[in-house]
Scaffold this active site. Sequence first.
Site, mmCIF file in Angstrom:
data_model
loop_
_atom_site.group_PDB
_atom_site.id
_atom_site.type_symbol
_atom_site.label_atom_id
_atom_site.label_comp_id
_atom_site.label_asym_id
_atom_site.label_seq_id
_atom_site.Cartn_x
_atom_site.Cartn_y
_atom_site.Cartn_z
ATOM 1 N N ASP A 207 5.325 83.288 49.957
ATOM 2 C CA ASP A 207 5.267 83.434 51.400
ATOM 3 C C ASP A 207 4.361 82.371 52.014
ATOM 4 O OD1 ASP A 207 5.854 85.203 53.774
ATOM 5 O OD2 ASP A 207 3.674 85.418 53.767
ATOM 6 N N GLU A 272 8.719 79.255 50.586
ATOM 7 C CA GLU A 272 9.009 79.406 52.004
ATOM 8 C C GLU A 272 8.169 78.353 52.725
ATOM 9 O OE1 GLU A 272 8.669 82.528 55.748
ATOM 10 O OE2 GLU A 272 7.054 82.327 54.299
#
Length: 550
Positions: A207, A272
């Site tokens: 993330d 990401e």
Amino acid sequence: MTSEWWRTAAIYQIYPRSFADANGDGMGDLAGITARLADLAELGIDAIWLSPFFTSPQKDAGYDVADYCDVDPLFGTLTDFDAMVEEAHARGIRVIVDLVPNHSSDQHDWFQAALAAPVGSAERARYLFRDGRGENGELPPNNWESVFGGPAWTRVTEADGTPGQWYLHLFDSSQPDFDWTNEEVREEFRRILRFWLDRGVDGFRVDVAHGMIKADGLPDWSPAADAGSMGGGAEAEAVPAPYWGLDGVHEIYRDWRALLDTYPGERILAAEAWVDPLPRVAQWVRPDEMHQAFNFAYLETPWQSDALRRVIDDSIAAFAAVGAPSTWVLSNHDVVRHATRLALTEPNPQGHGVGPRTPGLGDPATGLRRARAATALMLALPGSAYLYQGEELGLPEVIDLQDDARQDPTWFRTNGERYGRDGCRVPLPWTASAPSYGFGPTDAAWLPQPASWASFARDVQRDDPASTLSLYRSLLAARRAHGLASGSLEWPLGETPEVLSFRNGDVVVVANTGSAPVALPAGEVLLASGPLDEASAQLPGDTTVWLRAA
């Protein structure tokens, strides 16, 4: 010898709270995932990626982690996790878990210790605490804004009751950012990686992989008015964000890659990374760093043939330059579902979401037709592909959620100015006539499901050859049978306006991105994203066809 499975894999994202609920409390759970793995095996995917299921206060749907090495009771137990991994592996499905290294929950033991510790302590050094500006420190250390809206700083009250330092949170105030210049933070995440690798996970989706490192001195900075919330479009910024995509993040991933490489079975890292342009994204997947990086440039490309060809060419060139595959994606838990997004007629920056007052929502039938065509195009491209749960059912964004049902921090931190991401997170429909459409054994669902969900339910679509579910099964099977993911593209010499066509191995792909029919090339039709009138040799608008190459 290595298989490098990640270069060609079709990976299915599971948003656990919305996938399947085994115990009827309205929250999806790990046992629900295990019970539905047969459906995913039938779909034809190679791996699953699970959004966070760790111990969390759930202020940001689990992306605020209080304990990185345990399962939140909402989702089950570590025993449930182990059973799920065992069952997935038995079905030939690899398991990737989400890792959230930019920030923790404010309920994490480390942050609670930091609040109790004095200024300058080792406990505070794990996070980004700073003195405020102004005569009495009453102003934030800089002007940074949270991704979710509002200031990116919150002032603490010290143990003696006086106003104290400020801490940085690029997201919600319940998500304090770690200080990644601190070796103690780095060693803690090595421990976390080992914990899950030892339990058999096949990799990590990271993330905010373009965050973590902040510019020295934390200088003031303001984004462009039309910038996406996660930093996409950075190439258009006169001054790059001092907290997205700094070079120091790559040192972290080289360290992690070396750790993963000590484990058998080709464990992977997927980034990401919301950065532009594509050659910058490719820096995350150099040979000694991560294996995959989501191609958000492709996700954000409009349904236009010239724009699509440009981003496909640029993507393949940028990733090939570092020896990596492109990782294609059209939807995830942070963006408007592409069955709705591709019909929008007005700009909609990432993270803003859509709702009843959003201008330019477009026609749902057009959105679904384009979504099916876009997926048929994407799954014919060489490289890896990610699918977001429910897109195989043709699910649209849920637009008409009541205000009091919304839970995304974006909605609250912008006082309802941005709808946020709840609309793509509504629990899935499995059985049209069952309570909660088969999401669980009761009517409970943590976000309300619309009545239209019945027509999208998996049991309604399973045996319908014209359904979106049948299309996805056919696409994934043909993708594997024809080796498209390991192939290469050949473009035709001439282009027709609004038509994109290429050859990959023994398959010719033709996508009509316009609204008017065009001539259908001669050849055996392998599959199509929508109905064809082969007698008239016409390819309808917003339709993609795969043909056997002559």
